[in-house]
Design a protein around this motif. Structure first.
Motif, mmCIF file in Angstrom:
data_model
loop_
_atom_site.group_PDB
_atom_site.id
_atom_site.type_symbol
_atom_site.label_atom_id
_atom_site.label_comp_id
_atom_site.label_asym_id
_atom_site.label_seq_id
_atom_site.Cartn_x
_atom_site.Cartn_y
_atom_site.Cartn_z
ATOM 1 N N GLY A 152 0.672 -0.764 0.074
ATOM 2 C CA GLY A 152 -0.017 -0.381 -0.063
ATOM 3 C C GLY A 152 0.964 1.528 0.131
ATOM 4 O O GLY A 152 0.197 2.416 -0.143
ATOM 5 N N GLU A 153 2.519 1.219 -0.065
ATOM 6 C CA GLU A 153 3.202 2.522 0.074
ATOM 7 C C GLU A 153 3.148 3.449 -1.392
ATOM 8 O O GLU A 153 3.204 4.197 -1.087
ATOM 9 N N SER A 154 2.738 2.524 -2.641
ATOM 10 C CA SER A 154 2.670 3.580 -3.791
ATOM 11 C C SER A 154 1.059 3.608 -4.103
ATOM 12 O O SER A 154 0.559 4.128 -5.546
ATOM 13 N N CYS A 155 0.058 2.878 -3.583
ATOM 14 C CA CYS A 155 -1.403 3.170 -3.840
ATOM 15 C C CYS A 155 -2.093 4.522 -3.898
ATOM 16 O O CYS A 155 -2.191 4.824 -2.315
ATOM 17 N N SER A 189 -1.385 2.608 2.677
ATOM 18 C CA SER A 189 -0.633 2.316 4.230
ATOM 19 C C SER A 189 -0.438 3.880 4.836
ATOM 20 O O SER A 189 -0.103 3.544 6.080
ATOM 21 N N ASP A 190 -0.323 4.827 4.190
ATOM 22 C CA ASP A 190 -0.579 5.657 5.111
ATOM 23 C C ASP A 190 -1.855 6.105 5.817
ATOM 24 O O ASP A 190 -1.991 6.250 7.793
ATOM 25 N N LEU A 191 -2.931 5.044 5.943
ATOM 26 C CA LEU A 191 -4.404 4.767 6.833
ATOM 27 C C LEU A 191 -3.461 3.989 7.954
ATOM 28 O O LEU A 191 -4.974 3.904 8.921
ATOM 29 N N PHE A 192 -3.244 2.766 7.629
ATOM 30 C CA PHE A 192 -2.387 2.055 8.488
ATOM 31 C C PHE A 192 -1.101 2.485 9.457
ATOM 32 O O PHE A 192 -0.128 2.088 9.480
ATOM 33 N N ILE A 193 -1.740 2.230 10.489
ATOM 34 C CA ILE A 193 -0.755 2.665 11.805
ATOM 35 C C ILE A 193 -1.632 2.322 12.938
ATOM 36 O O ILE A 193 -2.292 2.121 14.153
ATOM 37 N N GLY A 195 -0.929 -0.869 13.476
ATOM 38 C CA GLY A 195 -1.341 -2.444 13.135
ATOM 39 C C GLY A 195 -3.961 -2.144 13.188
ATOM 40 O O GLY A 195 -4.481 -2.723 13.075
ATOM 41 N N ARG A 196 -3.582 -0.364 13.155
ATOM 42 C CA ARG A 196 -5.392 -0.457 12.921
ATOM 43 C C ARG A 196 -5.094 0.416 11.392
ATOM 44 O O ARG A 196 -4.284 1.782 11.486
ATOM 45 N N TRP A 197 -6.437 0.360 10.718
ATOM 46 C CA TRP A 197 -6.589 0.979 9.811
ATOM 47 C C TRP A 197 -7.142 2.189 10.347
ATOM 48 O O TRP A 197 -8.663 2.103 11.583
ATOM 49 N N MET A 198 -7.007 3.452 10.327
ATOM 50 C CA MET A 198 -7.092 4.790 10.980
ATOM 51 C C MET A 198 -7.986 6.185 10.010
ATOM 52 O O MET A 198 -7.917 6.109 9.112
ATOM 53 N N ILE A 199 -9.039 5.516 9.800
ATOM 54 C CA ILE A 199 -11.041 5.485 8.990
ATOM 55 C C ILE A 199 -11.171 6.819 9.647
ATOM 56 O O ILE A 199 -12.004 6.305 11.280
ATOM 57 N N ALA A 218 -6.012 -6.365 4.419
ATOM 58 C CA ALA A 218 -4.541 -6.585 5.089
ATOM 59 C C ALA A 218 -3.493 -6.527 3.892
ATOM 60 O O ALA A 218 -3.775 -6.747 2.838
ATOM 61 N N LEU A 219 -2.631 -5.777 4.648
ATOM 62 C CA LEU A 219 -1.785 -5.618 3.268
ATOM 63 C C LEU A 219 -0.786 -6.587 3.443
ATOM 64 O O LEU A 219 -0.877 -7.147 4.734
ATOM 65 N N THR A 220 0.559 -6.719 2.752
ATOM 66 C CA THR A 220 0.892 -7.823 3.166
ATOM 67 C C THR A 220 2.477 -7.066 2.762
ATOM 68 O O THR A 220 2.157 -6.310 2.803
ATOM 69 N N ASP A 221 3.353 -7.933 2.199
ATOM 70 C CA ASP A 221 4.569 -7.647 2.378
ATOM 71 C C ASP A 221 5.549 -7.103 0.911
ATOM 72 O O ASP A 221 6.468 -6.495 0.363
ATOM 73 N N THR A 222 4.108 -7.411 -0.041
ATOM 74 C CA THR A 222 4.625 -7.541 -1.392
ATOM 75 C C THR A 222 4.568 -5.729 -1.884
ATOM 76 O O THR A 222 4.144 -5.223 -1.691
#
Length: 422
Positions: A152-155, A189-193, A195-199, A218-222
């Motif tokens: 999720g780092e570039s999306c 990925s900016d919203l996942f802080i 271990g929680r989704w900050m929405i 859920a995010l992955t390592d890819t």
């Protein structure tokens, strides 16, 4: 390169000048050179001069295999040269280099380093025509380019096509102006802080749907990556033909298409036939309709006004040509243009004979128009028999040309063609 040290240095100098002009630099530390037919002394000299190691063949480069020359003689070719690969591989590599350079420039200069900017940037006068054309098509192609989320780092949350809701900026913000404190360029990925989704709390039915979606996401390592989705089917690689057909859309085929766009046709004959079917050629009646003061009498027979329907084949001169060519195709020639068109569309029987008939019909249209233009512009006159001879010779040459790809098919056509001339 030809394998000499001077040619290597000249190429590196060109690349250096390219770097100064474009800002795109070659990383010598990550580069290698590949040689065939050079002495060890020559290889060592290139290594010392360039600082690049000598790689070993075979190696794959941009999808094409580079191999040592299989010929018996000594070659002095290095890197991308005919001595190392076939012409097909060269064309493939050159095309991919050209494509990758343009894509790199487009991403760096136009999209400012991020592919996601494609969905948000505006067309400007400083962009090229092609860049602005691509921007205008993005709403149409948005659903075809899917972002497959990994880490999720570039999306981009708001603008990329990554969720089942499409573009979230349209789905969530269509009925409100606030982004609820989430920046326009925020990534998933900016919203996942921690271990929680900050929405932000749900204040609409659409936000409730988004909350529900994130509970199972859920995010992955890819790394994030794009994939093409055409007609709801993911494809692993870009297909120009498929995307073009999708952009073009489904159109009803005209009844005369198969009579014009024939396999193995003569391109200039096919193109002229297409223009005449659309009645777009500058016959004298059309010139007069444009306001030009010109004689309207047919240049071939000097009897009636020159129109498309008169030229093909009501004119006695042109019909004499078509009558003879049609006879050689075992066809009953017609003088009426519309009836002839129906006749060409309704040809039955042997597919080779049908194709030969269409070749002859298109060739007749072409050479009759050529004769008309020679009389108008060059005051040169030929008889109908001379035009018939030209058509016969050209059809024979075209059939002979088929032999390069298929001697058997060429032989079939040649037998059909000569059997009709007896």
């Amino acid at each position: 390169m030809d394998g000499s040290l001077s040619s290597v240095q000249n190429v590196l100098q060109v690349l250096k000048e390219f770097e100064l002009r474009s800002g795109l630099a070659v990383s010598v530390q990550k580069s290698s050179f590949y040689a065939s037919g050079l002495t060890q002394k020559e290889v060592d000299a290139i290594q010392v001069s360039t600082g690049m190691p000598n790689g070993t063949l075979p190696v794959r480069y941009l999808g094409a295999s580079l191999n040592k020359n299989g010929g018996g003689g000594k070659t002095r070719h290095a890197s991308l040269s005919k001595g190392l690969m076939g012409g097909g591989d060269q064309g493939k590599i050159y095309w991919r280099i050209e494509r990758s350079i343009w894509v790199g420039w487009f991403k760096t200069e136009v999209l400012k380093g991020s592919l996601s900017n494609f969905w948000t940037m505006k067309a400007t006068t400083t962009n090229s025509w092609l860049a602005n054309k691509l921007f205008k098509l993005r709403d149409e192609v948005f659903t075809w380019i899917k972002m497959k989320v990994g880490n999720g780092e570039s999306c981009r949350l708001w603008s990329d096509n990554w969720s089942p809701f499409g573009k979230l900026s349209q789905f969530i913000l269509s009925d409100q102006t606030s982004r609820m404190g989430i920046d326009a360029n925020s990534t998933v990925s900016d919203l996942f802080i921690d271990g929680r989704w900050m929405i932000p709390p749900a204040r609409s039915e659409k936000m409730v749907q988004l909350h529900i979606f994130f509970t199972a996401f859920a995010l992955t390592d890819t790394e994030d990556c794009y994939e093409w989705v055409i007609d709801d089917k993911p494809i692993s690689r870009f297909n120009t033909s498929q995307v073009y057909q999708k952009l073009r859309g489904q159109e009803t085929s005209v009844p005369w298409a198969q009579s014009v766009w024939i396999t193995g046709g003569i391109p200039r004959h096919t193109f002229l036939t297409w223009l005449f079917i659309l009645n777009r050629c500058p016959t004298r009646d059309r010139l007069r309709s444009w306001g030009l003061q010109t004689d309207v009498v047919c240049l071939l027979c000097n009897q009636e006004p020159e129109t498309r329907d008169h030229l093909y084949f009501h004119c006695p001169f042109s019909f004499a040509i078509w009558e003879e060519i049609g006879r050689r195709c075992d066809l009953q020639p017609l003088k009426n243009w519309d009836h002839t068109m129906i006749q060409m569309q309704s040809l039955q029987g042997n597919k080779y004979k049908k194709r030969l008939t269409l070749l002859c019909w298109q060739s007749s249209i072409y050479w009759i128009w050529q004769e008309r233009n020679k009389r108008l512009h060059n005051q040169q006159f030929r008889s109908s028999e001379a035009i018939t001879t030209l058509i016969t010779r050209q059809i024979t040459d075209r059939i002979s040309g088929y032999r390069l790809n298929s001697p058997a098919i060429s032989s079939i056509f040649m037998q059909l063609w000569f059997s009709t001339q007896i």
